[in-house]
Design an enzyme around this catalytic site. Sequence first.
Site, PDB file in Angstrom:
ATOM      1  N   LYS A  39    -106.577  19.815 -49.341  1.00 57.53           N
ATOM      2  CA  LYS A  39    -105.509  19.726 -48.341  1.00 57.53           C
ATOM      3  C   LYS A  39    -104.148  19.712 -49.040  1.00 57.53           C
ATOM      4  O   LYS A  39    -103.885  18.864 -49.885  1.00 57.53           O
ATOM      5  CB  LYS A  39    -105.670  18.459 -47.503  1.00 57.53           C
ATOM      6  CG  LYS A  39    -104.637  18.367 -46.386  1.00 57.53           C
ATOM      7  CD  LYS A  39    -104.869  17.144 -45.522  1.00 57.53           C
ATOM      8  CE  LYS A  39    -104.151  15.927 -46.015  1.00 57.53           C
ATOM      9  NZ  LYS A  39    -102.679  15.960 -45.863  1.00 57.53           N
ATOM     10  N   ASP A  66    -101.575  21.279 -44.355  1.00 52.50           N
ATOM     11  CA  ASP A  66    -101.238  20.197 -43.414  1.00 52.50           C
ATOM     12  C   ASP A  66     -99.716  20.133 -43.271  1.00 52.50           C
ATOM     13  O   ASP A  66     -99.069  19.262 -43.839  1.00 52.50           O
ATOM     14  CB  ASP A  66    -101.818  18.891 -43.999  1.00 52.50           C
ATOM     15  CG  ASP A  66    -101.567  17.674 -43.124  1.00 52.50           C
ATOM     16  OD1 ASP A  66    -101.242  17.845 -41.941  1.00 52.50           O
ATOM     17  OD2 ASP A  66    -101.703  16.551 -43.644  1.00 52.50           O
ATOM     18  N   LYS A  68     -98.146  20.314 -40.151  1.00 52.56           N
ATOM     19  CA  LYS A  68     -97.818  19.659 -38.880  1.00 52.56           C
ATOM     20  C   LYS A  68     -96.581  20.260 -38.209  1.00 52.56           C
ATOM     21  O   LYS A  68     -95.566  19.580 -38.001  1.00 52.56           O
ATOM     22  CB  LYS A  68     -97.567  18.162 -39.104  1.00 52.56           C
ATOM     23  CG  LYS A  68     -98.736  17.394 -39.686  1.00 52.56           C
ATOM     24  CD  LYS A  68     -98.451  15.897 -39.717  1.00 52.56           C
ATOM     25  CE  LYS A  68     -99.600  15.070 -40.215  1.00 52.56           C
ATOM     26  NZ  LYS A  68     -99.940  15.249 -41.634  1.00 52.56           N
ATOM     27  N   ARG A 223    -105.398   8.780 -51.160  1.00 54.66           N
ATOM     28  CA  ARG A 223    -105.259   7.770 -52.208  1.00 54.66           C
ATOM     29  C   ARG A 223    -106.553   7.182 -52.772  1.00 54.66           C
ATOM     30  O   ARG A 223    -106.600   6.932 -53.981  1.00 54.66           O
ATOM     31  CB  ARG A 223    -104.293   6.674 -51.727  1.00 54.66           C
ATOM     32  CG  ARG A 223    -102.850   7.179 -51.729  1.00 54.66           C
ATOM     33  CD  ARG A 223    -101.935   6.348 -50.871  1.00 54.66           C
ATOM     34  NE  ARG A 223    -102.215   6.570 -49.439  1.00 54.66           N
ATOM     35  CZ  ARG A 223    -101.520   6.037 -48.452  1.00 54.66           C
ATOM     36  NH1 ARG A 223    -100.515   5.229 -48.727  1.00 54.66           N
ATOM     37  NH2 ARG A 223    -101.830   6.296 -47.192  1.00 54.66           N
TER      38      ARG A 223
HETATM   39  O1  C5P Z   1    -103.937   8.577 -48.889  1.00 56.68           O
HETATM   40  P1  C5P Z   1    -104.568   8.718 -47.555  1.00 56.68           P
HETATM   41  O2  C5P Z   1    -106.087   8.791 -47.628  1.00 56.68           O
HETATM   42  O3  C5P Z   1    -104.068   7.723 -46.543  1.00 56.68           O
HETATM   43  O4  C5P Z   1    -104.094  10.169 -47.085  1.00 56.68           O
HETATM   44  C1  C5P Z   1    -104.303  10.668 -45.792  1.00 56.68           C
HETATM   45  C2  C5P Z   1    -103.774  12.061 -45.718  1.00 56.68           C
HETATM   46  O5  C5P Z   1    -103.973  12.558 -44.412  1.00 56.68           O
HETATM   47  C3  C5P Z   1    -102.285  12.194 -46.004  1.00 56.68           C
HETATM   48  O6  C5P Z   1    -102.106  13.425 -46.685  1.00 56.68           O
HETATM   49  C4  C5P Z   1    -101.650  12.249 -44.637  1.00 56.68           C
HETATM   50  O7  C5P Z   1    -100.485  13.032 -44.621  1.00 56.68           O
HETATM   51  C5  C5P Z   1    -102.738  12.924 -43.825  1.00 56.68           C
HETATM   52  N1  C5P Z   1    -102.743  12.651 -42.378  1.00 56.68           N
HETATM   53  C6  C5P Z   1    -102.852  11.379 -41.867  1.00 56.68           C
HETATM   54  N2  C5P Z   1    -102.848  11.179 -40.507  1.00 56.68           N
HETATM   55  C7  C5P Z   1    -102.757  12.224 -39.674  1.00 56.68           C
HETATM   56  C8  C5P Z   1    -102.644  13.528 -40.188  1.00 56.68           C
HETATM   57  C9  C5P Z   1    -102.664  13.699 -41.566  1.00 56.68           C
HETATM   58  O8  C5P Z   1    -102.968  10.406 -42.625  1.00 56.68           O
HETATM   59  N3  C5P Z   1    -102.815  12.047 -38.376  1.00 56.68           N
END
Ligand code: C5P
Length: 245
Positions: A39, A66, A68, A223
């Site tokens: 992603k 991603d 958005k 993360r």
């Molecule tokens: O680090 P973490 O696991 O929280 O990352 C989640 C990823 O998913 C990030 O790249 C964030 O931008 C993306 N994301 C999210 N919630 C959404 C859409 C995308 O956390 N609704």
Amino acid sequence: MNADYKKMAGRLMVALDYPDAEQASELVRKLEGIPCYLKVGMQLFYTAGPDFVKSLKDKGYSVFLDVKMHDIPNTVKGGSHSVTRLGVDMFNVHAAGGVSMMQAAKDGAETAVAETPGLVMPTIIAVTQLTSTSQAVMNNEIGIDGSIEASVVHYAKLAKAAGLHGVVASSLEVEAISSACGPDFKTVTPGIRPSGAGMGDQTRVLTPGQAILRGSHYLVVGRPITASKDPRTAAEQIIEEMIRA
Ligand code: C5P
């Protein structure tokens, strides 16, 4: 590599949330051989851009861009045309932009595919409520009454009516989305935290196993992999947990 492993790895989307192509490439090198989705979000795309996306495609990865999108329909149609021409497998727009904006995203992608031999229609999904949004924030700041689940399902139905292929939501909402929009309507779920991992800014979280059991089609993980001392082992453990579930 057995079939279960390959199938589950393909449902793991690793979020390359890095400030430059070098650091992102380093993670990609560490994950080499794991057939996961990658992603690319705004942080990396705004700096590394189309060339980096093309380099991932050249390596054979499925790529979720991603970005958005959320703008007037004509602008989203143009944006969607541009990202489809990059050959991405999936990209997203905000459902809050409304049905005509989401239809414009589909139009832009279809136009690019019709113009370009060999290009395949990407999966287009709509962001519902961000997984960092709590009910209090949605009610008091964003100004939407009711429960998160009701809002997510409302947006999912709009995305379906616009002809999109699925939504981004928390895996907590997958069951409600699938009963409203059918089991083939794709659910892409961030907010995944293996037990013991920190929440960060996410509020609506589940473990990889719980997300699979709830029927998420794709798990987005950032993360817990990118901030790990050993990202490859972290990714492997998540895939193992997904297989066990
Ligand atoms: O680090 P973490 O696991 O929280 O990352 C989640 C990823 O998913 C990030 O790249 C964030 O931008 C993306 N994301 C999210 N919630 C959404 C859409 C995308 O956390 N609704």
